[in-house]
Design an enzyme around this catalytic site. Structure first.
Site, PDB file in Angstrom:
ATOM      1  N   LYS A 194       0.915   4.082  -2.918  1.00 14.89           N
ATOM      2  CA  LYS A 194       0.549   5.485  -2.657  1.00 14.89           C
ATOM      3  C   LYS A 194       1.731   6.421  -2.923  1.00 14.89           C
ATOM      4  CE  LYS A 194      -3.775   4.821  -1.410  1.00 14.89           C
ATOM      5  NZ  LYS A 194      -4.876   5.220  -2.328  1.00 14.89           N
TER       6      LYS A 194
ATOM      7  N   TYR B   8       0.838  -1.210   0.000  1.00 13.20           N
ATOM      8  CA  TYR B   8       0.000   0.000   0.000  1.00 13.20           C
ATOM      9  C   TYR B   8       0.873   1.260   0.000  1.00 13.20           C
ATOM     10  CZ  TYR B   8      -3.892   2.990   1.674  1.00 13.20           C
ATOM     11  OH  TYR B   8      -4.847   3.965   1.828  1.00 13.20           O
TER      12      TYR B   8
END
Ligand code: NAI
Length: 248
Positions: A160, A156
């Site tokens: 991002k 993640y």
């Protein structure tokens, strides 16, 4: 907030729930016509019905953002059915949290596929009509985790952080056509995504925040409304944190 988006056409991905739903409702209340996009059709249709029921204008689109063919077809349909596309919010995102040593290839690829490749596919598709119109707003929902890193979120955080790099590159490429590209980086927001954490972990996150409360989808949607409006016409390539002071 009295910001007007009358006459604008906006697509929001992952808009069937949580932050994306609130962004779609907020942009619609400001007067934009909405393309409510989600991988699951029913919630997208429910959000579109809410908007239409409140006197706004919306259509639902079922699209998996990690599939470029689906994204291209959806973008074409939105432009044809809404008459153009002025605002894109790349919000669709997933987590598959686990420590790196236990993280499978699929855990890594799937999170990159939705959170990063999906935003690239939609940005590439939406840039064409925006360039033609010489006006556009692209808003990518990143995360403070993309700037801080987090144990258990290597996939993640990488996605991002990549999304922030994509934001800055797209901002540079598209600026000459009057298209701004910015990222909003939420901190800890109360949605289904954070509901998955155990209560003790959730409470520890909140207590560590200077503002001592979890953020709401409205907090994030308000930043998006500002960035989508003419008020933000001189802001591009930025990462706006909406995080209660988590990272400063
Ligand atoms: P959520 O899980 O409540 O909603 C996500 C929505 O995206 C769902 O409607 C889901 O069906 C849709 N979606 C999932 N995969 C998709 C795909 N492949 N194609 C299209 N739609 C898809 O999540 P939440 O909390 O509303 O998060 C929204 C965004 O905000 C995500 O990008 C997330 O990473 C980001 N974010 C959330 C934070 C939080 O604390 N909740 C903090 C920082 C960032």
């Amino acid at each position: 907030m009295n910001i007007k988006l009358d006459g604008r056409r906006a697509a929001v991905t992952g808009a069937g729930a949580g932050i994306g739903r609130e962004i779609a409702l907020t942009l619609a209340r400001a007067g934009a016509a909405l393309a409510v996009c989600d991988v699951v059709r029913e919630p997208a249709e429910a959000v579109a019905a809410d908007i239409n029921g409140a006197g706004g204008s919306a259509r639902a689109y079922a699209v998996d953002v990690s599939d470029s063919a689906q994204v291209n077809a959806t973008c074409d349909a939105v432009v044809a059915e809404l008459g153009g596309l002025d605002i894109l919010v790349n919000n669709a995102g997933i987590t598959r949290d686990t420590l790196m040593l236990r993280m499978s290839d699929d855990d890594f690829d799937r999170v990159l596929g939705v959170n990063l490749r999906g935003a690239f596919f939609f940005t590439r598709a939406a840039a064409r009509p925006m360039m033609k119109a010489r006006w556009g707003r692209i808003i990518n929902i990143a995360s403070v985790i993309g700037q801080m890193g987090n144990a258990g979120q290597a996939n993640y955080a990488a996605a991002k952080a990549g999304l922030i790099g994509l934001t800055k590159s797209a901002a540079r490429e598209l600026a000459a056509r009057n298209i701004t590209v910015n990222a909003v980086a939420p901190g800890f927001i109360a949605t289904a995504m954070t509901e998955k954490l155990d209560p003790a972990t959730r409470e520890a996150y909140v207590q560590a925040l200077p503002l001592k409360r979890a953020g709401t989808p409205e907090d994030v949607a308000n930043a998006c409304l500002f960035l989508a409006s003419d008020l933000a016409s001189y802001i591009t390539g930025q990462v706006i944190r909406v995080d209660g002071g988590m990272l400063m």
